[in-house]
Structure formats: C-alpha cells, structure tokens
Write a protein that holds these residues in place. Sequence first.
Motif, PDB file in Angstrom:
ATOM      1  N   ARG A 121       0.818  -1.221   0.000  1.00  0.00           N
ATOM      2  CA  ARG A 121       0.000   0.000   0.000  1.00  0.00           C
ATOM      3  C   ARG A 121       0.854   1.274   0.000  1.00  0.00           C
ATOM      4  O   ARG A 121       0.642   2.187   0.798  1.00  0.00           O
ATOM      5  N   LEU A 122       1.820   1.307  -0.914  1.00  0.00           N
ATOM      6  CA  LEU A 122       2.657   2.493  -1.056  1.00  0.00           C
ATOM      7  C   LEU A 122       2.532   3.125  -2.444  1.00  0.00           C
ATOM      8  O   LEU A 122       3.316   4.014  -2.785  1.00  0.00           O
ATOM      9  N   THR A 123       1.561   2.702  -3.222  1.00  0.00           N
ATOM     10  CA  THR A 123       1.420   3.213  -4.585  1.00  0.00           C
ATOM     11  C   THR A 123       1.281   4.733  -4.592  1.00  0.00           C
ATOM     12  O   THR A 123       1.878   5.424  -5.423  1.00  0.00           O
ATOM     13  N   GLN A 124       0.504   5.260  -3.649  1.00  0.00           N
ATOM     14  CA  GLN A 124       0.262   6.704  -3.619  1.00  0.00           C
ATOM     15  C   GLN A 124       1.500   7.492  -3.165  1.00  0.00           C
ATOM     16  O   GLN A 124       1.604   8.690  -3.422  1.00  0.00           O
ATOM     17  N   GLN A 125       2.439   6.813  -2.491  1.00  0.00           N
ATOM     18  CA  GLN A 125       3.634   7.502  -1.980  1.00  0.00           C
ATOM     19  C   GLN A 125       4.911   7.095  -2.714  1.00  0.00           C
ATOM     20  O   GLN A 125       6.014   7.424  -2.284  1.00  0.00           O
ATOM     21  N   LYS A 126       4.781   6.409  -3.855  1.00  0.00           N
ATOM     22  CA  LYS A 126       5.952   5.874  -4.542  1.00  0.00           C
ATOM     23  C   LYS A 126       6.880   6.965  -5.077  1.00  0.00           C
ATOM     24  O   LYS A 126       8.090   6.741  -5.239  1.00  0.00           O
ATOM     25  N   ASP A 127       6.361   8.163  -5.351  1.00  0.00           N
ATOM     26  CA  ASP A 127       7.175   9.256  -5.898  1.00  0.00           C
ATOM     27  C   ASP A 127       7.670  10.228  -4.830  1.00  0.00           C
ATOM     28  O   ASP A 127       8.243  11.267  -5.141  1.00  0.00           O
ATOM     29  N   LYS A 128       7.447   9.856  -3.578  1.00  0.00           N
ATOM     30  CA  LYS A 128       7.882  10.696  -2.458  1.00  0.00           C
ATOM     31  C   LYS A 128       9.269  10.244  -2.002  1.00  0.00           C
ATOM     32  O   LYS A 128       9.570   9.046  -1.964  1.00  0.00           O
ATOM     33  N   LYS A 129      10.148  11.199  -1.649  1.00  0.00           N
ATOM     34  CA  LYS A 129      11.472  10.838  -1.165  1.00  0.00           C
ATOM     35  C   LYS A 129      11.350  10.069   0.148  1.00  0.00           C
ATOM     36  O   LYS A 129      10.563  10.426   1.028  1.00  0.00           O
ATOM     37  N   VAL A 130      12.147   9.029   0.272  1.00  0.00           N
ATOM     38  CA  VAL A 130      12.041   8.154   1.435  1.00  0.00           C
ATOM     39  C   VAL A 130      12.435   8.893   2.718  1.00  0.00           C
ATOM     40  O   VAL A 130      11.940   8.561   3.803  1.00  0.00           O
ATOM     41  N   SER A 131      13.262   9.916   2.623  1.00  0.00           N
ATOM     42  CA  SER A 131      13.619  10.696   3.819  1.00  0.00           C
ATOM     43  C   SER A 131      12.398  11.385   4.425  1.00  0.00           C
ATOM     44  O   SER A 131      12.415  11.775   5.594  1.00  0.00           O
ATOM     45  N   HIS A 132      11.337  11.520   3.632  1.00  0.00           N
ATOM     46  CA  HIS A 132      10.101  12.128   4.111  1.00  0.00           C
ATOM     47  C   HIS A 132       9.046  11.083   4.507  1.00  0.00           C
ATOM     48  O   HIS A 132       7.928  11.451   4.851  1.00  0.00           O
ATOM     49  N   TYR A 133       9.403   9.823   4.427  1.00  0.00           N
ATOM     50  CA  TYR A 133       8.479   8.751   4.823  1.00  0.00           C
ATOM     51  C   TYR A 133       8.362   8.693   6.348  1.00  0.00           C
ATOM     52  O   TYR A 133       9.327   8.963   7.075  1.00  0.00           O
ATOM     53  N   SER A 134       7.198   8.284   6.828  1.00  0.00           N
ATOM     54  CA  SER A 134       7.035   7.970   8.248  1.00  0.00           C
ATOM     55  C   SER A 134       7.726   6.642   8.532  1.00  0.00           C
ATOM     56  O   SER A 134       8.101   5.903   7.607  1.00  0.00           O
TER      57      SER A 134
END
Length: 304
Positions: A121-134
Amino acid sequence: MPYMIKTNGLCKKYGTVMTVKDLDLAVPEGSVYGFLGPNGAGKSTTLKLILGLAIPTRGTITVFGKEVNSRSRLSILKNIGSLIESPSYYGHLTGEENLRLIQTIRQVPDANVKEVLQTVRLTQQKDKKVSHYSLGMKQRLGLASALLSHPRLLILDEPTNGLDPAGIQEMRELILSLPSRYQMTVVVSSHLLTEIDQLASTVGIIHKGELVFQNSLESLHARSSRRLLLGTLDNSRAANILRTNGIAFQESEDRIALPYAEDEEVASYVQLLTAEHVGIYRIEEDCKSLEDIFLELTGKAVSL
C-alpha cells in the motif's frame, strides 16, 4: 511434513558467550512461524545464521532441503527475502527508485515493482522521497524490497518495532496475507506475545539461546489448563467436605481450586457444600494466559 528450514545442533559463540545453543528449528512449509523470545534471547543471531550473515560455531542449517554452506549459499539466498533489524534505503531517492535499484540487482521484471507497491500500500507515496516517509512507510518499503523477487521464504526480524497501533495492525494484515498470495513461508521474530499470538500458526520460543518450545500455536494454548475457582465463606470447612468425598482440589490463596468440570458436576459440588451449610459466593473459570505459559517456559525471571 515438509520443512522450509531445519537446523540441527546450531550453536553460535561470541567470545566466551554462547548466544545460540544446540538449536533444532523446524519451520513447516507454508506456515507463518513465530520466533518468540525476550530481547537478547538469540532471535536475531539465529536469523543471521540462517541467512549466512554469521557463521555457525557448530551445527547445520538446511533451507529448501539443501544444507547452507559456502557453495550453496548464493543459490539459496536467491529465493529468500529478509528484513533484519531496520530497513536500508537511500533517503534522497523515492520509494519507487529504491525498489528499482533492487530490481536491477535481483534482475526481476518491472511488473514486480508495481505489484509489491500495491501489496504494501505504497502506490500513492511511490514518488515521495524516502527521507520524508514515516517510520511505518519505511517499514512497508523494507517489506516491499524483501518481496520484490517473490521469494519462497520471507524472514522478518521484529517487523513492527517502533510502529504505532495502526501501523502494527496494518503490518500484521500484510504478513497474514503473504502465504496465500505468494505461496511462501514466513518467519517472524518478536518479543511481543500478543503479536505472535495473532500472527503465527507455528511457534518457537527461545530463551538464553535455547529452544524451550516448538509446536503449533494450538499446542501452546493447550498448556492453558482450565480450572474452577470457588469462593466460599468457610474455605477450611469446604476443603474438609471435598476431601471426605474424594474430590480433588487445591487451595489457591483465598479460593478453592477444582479441576474444570461440566455444568452438572459443578452443580453437584454446589449442592454438596450448601447441604453442609457452606456459603458459596462465587464460582469462576480460570485459565493460564499465554503470558503465564511463556513465563513458565522461560523460568519466570524474564522481563517482557
């Protein structure tokens, strides 16, 4: 029963300390195997031994029916996905870019990247930099990396560490879906009893490097012996009456403990005592919790 992992007399010694002692693991194929033990019990060391990240002091390890050694290790690892301790990633890259790097190393199809992003369930966040991931998103990305090559065996070391309750529930649902979705075997280590209780079909309990229990989850729960606790106004007199009538019992603090019985037999106990004018103010069923059983197996000196 076919086993995905078997170890025989597995030991690992660091200096003078034997962290894993004569471990005989047997992980059934297609199961979710819960590897349970307090912090420092030897769980991570055992998983590192299976993955070849540490060399056994003695003993053997068999995965997919092949003994793990310097010749077979690489071919075995091709069919294993793992998440040991915390996931590794490049923070300046997006989630998808991190997976693309692993895709290149693993040489798996493009379709696998899209599939595992959907699975975790990361499809919506796939283009976000991982440093900004929770933290929860990073854990899910680590799981996606482990699933990318559709491994036959998935090894997860404390996968819910640091997650909030919602993240724990989400990770649990993901793990439970994997055996049927990918026809894989999953090994999950944890120091949390409730987590293993809700995840595993087979359980191994390790304490100070030694395996103190290994069987089905149902078998572990079967150790929870049920009994009846009787509260009376005169326990001493009640005990004498039960003893005179040949009824087995134990005195448990301020209660009389009787073996578990069906309704008719319980009614006969009540009738026997009330006929002798012993007042009964409470009857309740009691059984050991999973934590009680765990503490019995590990010597009750363990802090969870």
